[in-house]
Design a protein around this motif. Structure first.
Motif, short mmCIF file in Angstrom:
data_model
loop_
_atom_site.label_atom_id
_atom_site.label_comp_id
_atom_site.label_asym_id
_atom_site.label_seq_id
_atom_site.Cartn_x
_atom_site.Cartn_y
_atom_site.Cartn_z
N SER A 35 -69.72 134.20 7.07
CA SER A 35 -71.15 133.93 6.89
C SER A 35 -71.54 132.53 7.40
O SER A 35 -72.71 132.27 7.67
CB SER A 35 -71.56 134.08 5.43
OG SER A 35 -70.99 133.03 4.66
N SER A 63 -73.67 135.37 18.47
CA SER A 63 -74.70 135.97 19.30
C SER A 63 -74.14 136.23 20.70
O SER A 63 -73.06 135.76 21.04
CB SER A 63 -75.93 135.05 19.40
OG SER A 63 -75.58 133.86 20.06
N GLU A 86 -70.51 131.38 10.25
CA GLU A 86 -70.53 131.47 11.71
C GLU A 86 -71.87 131.97 12.21
O GLU A 86 -72.51 132.80 11.57
CB GLU A 86 -69.43 132.41 12.22
CG GLU A 86 -68.04 131.96 11.89
CD GLU A 86 -67.61 130.76 12.72
OE1 GLU A 86 -68.10 130.58 13.85
OE2 GLU A 86 -66.77 130.00 12.23
N LYS A 87 -72.29 131.47 13.34
CA LYS A 87 -73.49 131.99 14.01
C LYS A 87 -73.01 132.70 15.27
O LYS A 87 -72.50 132.07 16.20
CB LYS A 87 -74.42 130.84 14.39
CG LYS A 87 -75.67 131.30 15.05
CD LYS A 87 -76.86 130.70 14.35
CE LYS A 87 -78.12 131.19 14.99
NZ LYS A 87 -78.96 131.83 14.05
#
Length: 97
Positions: free
Chosen positions: A91, A96, A93-94
């Motif tokens: 949670s 994309s 970590e970002k």
């Protein structure tokens, strides 16, 4: 380039991942053997790392299961009661494309 990365991408970019897997097989015929994809190919030289790695094959199989069974890996992982520890760290970590 390692083929298993394209399989992992099936979940988020299915057509692009499939196209890349097909291109790897077409462009580097020695990359695919009797037991599946070998570990890696150098796209500059075309040299294939003729190693069958369990880690690579397991990621390919898990990614296929995930893609064909409506995110089965995420669903099963989330149901596991001990997954709270991994979810806590993940949670942070970002992620994309």
């Amino acid at each position: 380039v390692t083929p298993h990365a394209s399989f992992i991408a099936l979940d988020v970019a299915p057509q692009q991942a499939y196209d890349n897997i097909a291109a790897l097989r077409a462009d580097y015929p020695g990359l695919y053997g009797a037991d599946g994809f070998f570990d890696a190919v150098n796209p500059t030289t075309g040299a294939v790392g003729h190693r069958d790695l369990v880690l690579d094959q397991s990621m390919i199989m898990a990614a296929l299961d995930n893609a064909l069974n409506n995110r089965a890996i995420q669903r099963d992982f989330a149901r596991d009661p001990v997954s709270w520890a991994a979810r806590t760290y993940l949670s942070l970590e970002k992620m994309s494309l």
